[in-house]
Design a protein around this motif. Structure first.
Motif, PDB file in Angstrom:
ATOM      1  N   CYS A 215     -11.176 -31.006 -35.118  1.00 31.95           N
ATOM      2  CA  CYS A 215     -11.017 -32.308 -35.748  1.00 31.95           C
ATOM      3  C   CYS A 215     -12.275 -33.153 -35.656  1.00 31.95           C
ATOM      4  CB  CYS A 215      -9.824 -33.048 -35.113  1.00 31.95           C
ATOM      5  SG  CYS A 215      -8.240 -32.303 -35.507  1.00 31.95           S
ATOM      6  N   THR A 237     -11.012 -29.541 -48.463  1.00 32.14           N
ATOM      7  CA  THR A 237     -11.009 -30.479 -47.331  1.00 32.14           C
ATOM      8  C   THR A 237      -9.643 -31.140 -47.195  1.00 32.14           C
ATOM      9  OG1 THR A 237     -13.367 -30.893 -47.676  1.00 32.14           O
ATOM     10  CG2 THR A 237     -12.118 -32.505 -46.344  1.00 32.14           C
ATOM     11  N   ASP A 240      -7.300 -28.748 -45.604  1.00 28.07           N
ATOM     12  CA  ASP A 240      -7.504 -28.670 -44.139  1.00 28.07           C
ATOM     13  C   ASP A 240      -6.932 -29.893 -43.441  1.00 28.07           C
ATOM     14  OD1 ASP A 240      -8.736 -26.261 -44.469  1.00 28.07           O
ATOM     15  OD2 ASP A 240     -10.773 -27.106 -44.491  1.00 28.07           O
ATOM     16  N   ALA A 241      -7.062 -31.035 -44.109  1.00 31.17           N
ATOM     17  CA  ALA A 241      -6.537 -32.275 -43.493  1.00 31.17           C
ATOM     18  C   ALA A 241      -5.007 -32.231 -43.400  1.00 31.17           C
ATOM     19  CB  ALA A 241      -6.995 -33.492 -44.313  1.00 31.17           C
ATOM     20  N   GLN A 242      -4.396 -31.744 -44.488  1.00 36.32           N
ATOM     21  CA  GLN A 242      -2.930 -31.640 -44.453  1.00 36.32           C
ATOM     22  C   GLN A 242      -2.471 -30.679 -43.355  1.00 36.32           C
ATOM     23  OE1 GLN A 242      -1.824 -30.488 -48.418  1.00 36.32           O
ATOM     24  NE2 GLN A 242      -2.092 -32.560 -49.275  1.00 36.32           N
ATOM     25  N   THR A 244      -4.141 -30.078 -40.672  1.00 36.03           N
ATOM     26  CA  THR A 244      -4.367 -30.761 -39.386  1.00 36.03           C
ATOM     27  C   THR A 244      -3.255 -31.755 -39.111  1.00 36.03           C
ATOM     28  OG1 THR A 244      -6.756 -30.475 -39.669  1.00 36.03           O
ATOM     29  CG2 THR A 244      -5.999 -32.146 -38.076  1.00 36.03           C
TER      30      THR A 244
END
Length: 739
Positions: A215, A237, A240-242, A244
């Motif tokens: 992160c 991106t 990846d955020a979702q 995370t």
């Protein structure tokens, strides 16, 4: 106010913890506690000693009673502490007995129904009191849960904590288990879970560390990147955020679960710590109790040692006492041997004394008979003197006869009445004055008796012309027929012995004397004509007298021969005791002798049988036989019999006269000095002697101012009943007549 029943056992700590749980459970309610208590009954089977457990059967009853009192005192003290522990809450105690026929779990179910219990706090220690094994306690608890009424709620408590009992099935079948909410049980159940929780914490910590590093990476877009590439980069991106975000959400959820598990672990650990603290305190209390028990056990050991020492000293003293007793026993044996020798000498002396006493008693009886004869002779003389000179008869007035016979009362007899004139017992024979033949017979008999007198002929005392009756002397023992042949019909002799052989010889001689006298009367002999046992009377001393003489008399050889034959038959009846005797050889009569008369002397029995045979023979001359042979022979037989009895060569049973009331075994104090008979209603007079009430009243009525025994002037005429003497006489009569 709600009633809560608390069942606790003998463990004091468990009892207090169970009560504490119940008080906390209903702290905000108004309740009344009923304590069900089961005492410890194990000591009734086993007794704890410093040497281990012993069976109660090997301990003395005194020790068991002392142990019962001690256990009861301990139980009362614990129950008092329980009630005090309840404080302001009202409490009462109900004791339950432990026995094999009805165990505690069945008693609890009955108590729930009978007492209407709706709340029951049940300690497992209570059930263990009757079932020491854990399985038995659990089974008993399940029995209560399954058989209790639906209206009753049961709370099972173990060491101050509530436990839940369940039936679980496994491969082997139904298994009864209970889930304990106490710290040790919870810790065992949660141990695997807490270990897994520790592993999860380590794994999540590693995963979160890796996620935190990813992160921190920042997004950088090159300047020379075209729009499509930028869009693709931004989409990647965003993806990846979702991812995370989802991961963080998952981590947050895991953290939440960890927090809940951590809280639970903290609660379990705290509870475990508290339970450990409680166990430590319980161990401390147990240690204190153990020290107390150890101290009391040591005291008991000391007491046993002192008791053992005391018993040893007693044993040594008993051994010494045994030696002393052995010595005394030897001495007493020697003394006993000497005493036995003295006893033998005393027995011989006593036998001699008994013989002398028997001789003195016989002499006493003879003297007593002489005294009685003299008294009766004086009475007859007194009656004779009242009539002046002559043959000794007097003519009585009708009033005198009525007074003597109580106006011819039926209780005095029938035709011949018993009476008493001037203290003399008489027999009054009544003749019918309306019958001319009876009146003539009365006149002839008065004339006959006035001219014929003999000691063995019933004597006439007087007569009464107004009532046509003759007054005879009274013959107490009835007829010879009753004495020989009656089996209880004659009231005069039914309680007396049969005539002894010596008395029978004497009676035969007396009858022979009377017959000889009649046959020698001048100028003409008199024949009786009807001589038989029923015509022969016996006085109180069994002296024989004949009656029933015929009038007019005449000299008739046939009648005299008949008297001789009747006398021979009478002798046979005296010998055999049989009314119908058979004539035979004189020696044969010995085989048919009446053995109730005693042991007959053989020579006398044969001689009497020979006399009877000669009398019954038809070839005899009456006058010469009677005068020269019969009287002489009978007197000779009587003389020889008297010699045998006097020399003690032949045993004669004690002769008892009816008037004398068995004088051989009766006290002289029982006799009335006037009547010379055993008294019925004795009364004390002024001279201190006891008299028959009827006799002394008649004595006083005749104008006497002195008493018969002392001949002293009367101080007073008061007569007092002698109840003591009367009771003794009644006891004596009851013993005599007892079957």
């Amino acid at each position: 106010m709600e009633k809560v029943c608390v069942a606790i056992g003998t463990d004091a700590l468990d009892g207090f913890s169970t009560l504490q749980w119940a008080l906390c459970r209903w702290a905000n309610h108004r309740i009344r506690i009923l304590i069900l208590h089961a005492p410890n009954a194990s000591y009734k089977n086993y007794v704890c000693t410093p040497f281990g457990k012993l069976r109660s059967t090997s301990v003395s009853e005194d020790k068991l009673k002392l142990l019962d009192k001690t256990e009861e005192a301990k139980t009362d003290a614990i129950l008092a502490q329980y009630i005090a522990f309840c404080g302001k809450v009202e409490a009462e105690v109900m004791k339950m007995e432990i026995h094999d026929e009805k165990p505690l779990h069945k008693q609890i179910v009955e108590a729930i129904s009978s007492l209407g219990i709706s709340k029951l706090v049940l300690s497992l220690a209570f059930i263990k009191a009757s079932s020491p094994k854990s399985r038995g306690a659990i089974s008993g608890t399940f029995y209560v849960l399954h058989n209790k009424p639906r209206s009753c709620e049961v709370f099972v408590i173990c060491q101050g904590q509530r436990v839940v009992l369940r039936d679980e099935e496994d491969d082997k079948g139904v298994t009864r288990r209970f889930t304990d909410t106490s710290a040790p049980a919870r810790w065992e159940n949660c141990r695997d879970e807490m270990q897994q929780y520790a592993h999860e914490l380590v794994f999540l910590h590693q995963v979160e560390g890796e996620m935190d590093v990813g992160c921190l990476t920042q997004l950088s877009i090159p300047q020379n990147m075209d729009a499509a590439a930028r869009i693709e980069l931004l989409e990647r991106t965003m993806r990846d955020a979702q991812g995370t975000i989802q991961l963080n959400r998952k981590i947050a959820n895991n953290a939440k679960v960890r927090r809940e598990k951590a809280k639970r672990a903290i609660i379990v650990c705290n509870a475990q710590a508290e339970e450990l603290q409680t166990c430590i305190q319980a161990e401390i209390v147990n240690k204190v109790e153990f020290n107390k028990t150890l101290g009391s056990t040591r005291e008991e050991i000391l007491e046993l040692e002192s008791e053992l020492h005391e018993k040893r000293s007693k044993l040594s003293s008993n051994v010494e006492l045994q030696k002393e007793l052995s010595l005394k026993h030897h001495q007493s044996s020697s003394a006993r041997a000497g005493a036995d020798l003295q006893l033998e000498n005393a027995v011989e002396i006593r036998a001699q004394m008994v013989t002398e006493i028997e001789e003195l008693r016989k002499q006493k009886n003879v003297l007593q008979r002489r005294i009685e004869f003299c008294i009766e002779k004086d009475a007859i003389a007194k009656v004779s003197r009242s009539n002046g000179p002559g043959f000794g008869f007097r003519e009585f007035s009708a009033e005198e006869i009525i007074a003597a016979t109580e106006d011819f009362s039926v209780c005095r007899g029938k035709n011949v009445y018993r009476g008493r004139i001037n203290q003399l017992a008489v027999a009054v024979k009544l003749h019918d004055p309306a019958d001319e033949r009876s009146l003539e017979d009365f006149t002839n008999k008065v004339k006959l008796h006035s001219q014929v007198q003999h000691p063995n002929i019933v004597a006439m005392i007087g007569f009464c012309s107004q009532r046509s009756c003759i007054v005879y002397e009274y013959m107490h023992n009835g007829t010879l027929h009753d004495a020989l042949f009656s089996t209880g019909r004659s009231w005069k002799r039914k309680h007396h012995q049969t005539l002894a052989w010596h008395a029978r010889v004497r009676i035969a001689a007396e009858i022979c004397s009377a017959i000889g006298f009649l046959h020698k009367v001048k100028p003409n002999p008199i024949a009786h004509g009807n001589l038989k046992p029923s015509k022969i009377l016996l006085d109180r001393f069994d002296v024989a007298k004949i009656y029933g003489l015929k009038y007019p008399w005449s000299y008739n050889k046939a009648d005299i021969t008949l008297d001789i034959r009747a006398f021979g038959n009478l002798v046979l009846q005296l010998l055999t005791g049989n009314y119908r005797s058979v004539i035979g050889e004189p020696a044969a009569a010995f085989e048919n002798l009446d053995r109730t008369a005693g042991e007959w002397p053989m020579d006398l029995a044969i001689e009497l049988s020979s006399i009877a045979t000669r009398c019954l023979s038809m070839n005899c001359i009456a006058e010469e036989f009677i005068t020269t042979m019969l009287v002489t022979d009978m007197n000779d037989v009587k003389r020889r019999a008297d010699q045998l009895v006097g020399n003690g060569e032949s045993f004669v049973p004690c002769e008892k006269a009816a008037g004398a009331e068995d004088s051989c075994d009766v006290s002289e104090a029982f006799f009335c000095p006037i009547y010379r008979e055993v008294m019925q209603n004795p009364h004390l007079a002024a001279d201190g002697f006891s008299y028959e009430l009827e006799a002394i009243e008649e004595w006083l009525k005749t104008g006497h101012d002195t008493l018969p025994m002392t001949n002293l002037k009367l101080k007073h005429k008061l007569l007092v009943p002698n109840h003591t003497l009367r009771s003794l006489i009644e006891d004596w009569r009851n013993k005599r007549y007892m079957p």
